[in-house]
Design a protein around this motif. Structure first.
Motif, PDB file in Angstrom:
ATOM      1  N   TRP A 171      -5.728   6.621  -3.147  1.00 45.28           N
ATOM      2  CA  TRP A 171      -5.522   5.267  -2.638  1.00 45.28           C
ATOM      3  C   TRP A 171      -6.883   4.774  -2.161  1.00 45.28           C
ATOM      4  O   TRP A 171      -7.464   5.329  -1.224  1.00 45.28           O
ATOM      5  N   ASP A 172      -7.394   3.759  -2.839  1.00 46.39           N
ATOM      6  CA  ASP A 172      -8.730   3.234  -2.529  1.00 46.39           C
ATOM      7  C   ASP A 172      -9.760   4.353  -2.690  1.00 46.39           C
ATOM      8  O   ASP A 172      -9.801   4.979  -3.736  1.00 46.39           O
ATOM      9  N   ASP A 173     -10.529   4.654  -1.647  1.00 50.07           N
ATOM     10  CA  ASP A 173     -11.576   5.668  -1.788  1.00 50.07           C
ATOM     11  C   ASP A 173     -11.111   7.078  -1.439  1.00 50.07           C
ATOM     12  O   ASP A 173     -11.892   8.033  -1.507  1.00 50.07           O
ATOM     13  N   THR A 233      -7.189   6.080  -9.460  1.00 49.85           N
ATOM     14  CA  THR A 233      -7.352   5.320  -8.219  1.00 49.85           C
ATOM     15  C   THR A 233      -6.501   4.060  -8.288  1.00 49.85           C
ATOM     16  O   THR A 233      -6.434   3.413  -9.334  1.00 49.85           O
ATOM     17  N   ASN A 235      -5.481   0.377  -6.025  1.00 51.27           N
ATOM     18  CA  ASN A 235      -5.879  -0.536  -4.957  1.00 51.27           C
ATOM     19  C   ASN A 235      -4.698  -0.700  -4.009  1.00 51.27           C
ATOM     20  O   ASN A 235      -3.649  -1.209  -4.404  1.00 51.27           O
ATOM     21  N   SER A 236      -4.860  -0.283  -2.776  1.00 52.48           N
ATOM     22  CA  SER A 236      -3.728  -0.256  -1.853  1.00 52.48           C
ATOM     23  C   SER A 236      -3.216  -1.651  -1.522  1.00 52.48           C
ATOM     24  O   SER A 236      -2.000  -1.865  -1.406  1.00 52.48           O
ATOM     25  N   THR A 265      -3.138   5.698   3.147  1.00 52.20           N
ATOM     26  CA  THR A 265      -4.275   4.821   3.422  1.00 52.20           C
ATOM     27  C   THR A 265      -4.943   5.097   4.753  1.00 52.20           C
ATOM     28  O   THR A 265      -6.097   4.725   4.964  1.00 52.20           O
TER      29      THR A 265
END
Length: 305
Positions: A171-173, A233, A235-236, A265
């Motif tokens: 989730w994201d990075d 990956t 994008n949350s 997240t």
């Protein structure tokens, strides 16, 4: 004040309820009862009393079942937590000393968590309700907030860990922190907290063996299995927007995706070390665990090593 003896479980056949019941059975000081819906086929273990009531949890039946109990521990499934309002009222009517709501998970009192999905929202409202009842002396309460159980995470493809496919979704990075506790320490923490009635009265007990990120979790999994995972990956913000819209359109299952977002997240109260409250592992004398040890044990128990 005398200690607690008579303990009734709701949801004893579920993921955490079954673990709690098993650990409580090892303690000779407790007399245990299970409240079960009529439609359930769960067979209680020897020495545990069973009370069966209609699936709709009629209030009169709840009061009768709760009468004589010192503690009611609720381990209801995720989408049923709103049923607890009438259960709290029944516990008060029956003279129950302490009610333990189905909390676990993250800090549901965080406004951002409540706005994310209906489950976090409802759990927070249950907390507000039981706290108000305790404030006027009607009953006392205690809850356990313990983050994620990694064995459960692996068996349910949670927070990005797809161990069957050897795939991990960030989730994201992948740098958001979330707290984790073993199921065994969750159960031990519950038992030890009940043996400290004054210190744990009307308190949300935070438990955390450690706090980790998705990237740290993947590294531990790959180390234990000796393999490299494929990664993706998402994008949350886009994911949360999509799933909230799905819920509004009647997709109840999208709520589970929003629950995942709450943990993965690190923004919605899942990093308990950063939330208002006290991590009580040391005070309760719980065993210490490492990420590598818990991951290896969990994967081994599930047959993934």
């Amino acid at each position: 004040m005398a200690g607690f003896q008579n303990v009734l479980f709701i949801g004893a056949s579920g993921s955490i309820g079954s673990v709690l019941l098993n650990e409580f059975r090892k303690e000779a000081t407790f007399t245990l009862t299970i409240l079960q819906r009529a439609s359930s086929n769960f067979e209680p273990p020897a020495g545990v009393k069973l009370i069966t009531i209609p699936d709709s949890y009629p209030s009169d039946d709840l009061v009768a079942a709760f009468r004589g109990q010192d503690v009611v521990i609720n381990c209801m499934t995720t989408l049923s937590v709103a049923n607890q309002f009438r259960m709290i009222d029944a516990a008060i009517a029956a003279g129950v000393r302490r009610y333990v709501p189905s909390e676990f998970g993250l800090n549901n009192m965080k406004p951002e968590a409540q706005a994310l999905n209906s489950v976090f929202h409802d759990k927070a409202k249950v907390q507000e309700y039981i706290r108000a009842k305790a404030a006027d002396g009607s009953i006392e309460w205690m809850s356990i907030t313990c983050g994620l159980w990694l064995k459960w995470v692996f068996s349910h493809d949670w927070v990005g860990a797809h161990v069957r496919e050897r795939k991990f979704v960030f989730w994201d990075d992948g740098e958001g922190y979330f707290s984790c506790t073993t199921e065994e320490n969750t159960a031990a923490g519950m038992i030890k907290a009940l043996r400290m009635p004054e210190e744990t009265k009307n308190k949300n007990i935070f438990l955390s063996d450690f706090a980790i990120t998705q990237k740290q979790l993947l590294a531990a999994i790959e180390k234990a299995q000796g393999v490299k995972y494929t990664t993706e990956t998402i994008n949350s913000e886009a994911f949360i927007k999509e799933k909230k819209e799905a819920v509004r359109n009647g997709d109840t299952l999208a709520t589970f995706d929003l629950i995942k977002a709450g943990f993965a997240t690190g923004r919605f109260g899942g990093h308990l070390e950063k939330e208002p409250g006290e991590i009580m592992n040391d005070k309760l004398g719980l065993p210490k665990h490492t990420l590598d040890g818990v991951v290896a044990d969990a994967l081994g128990a599930l047959g993934f090593l």
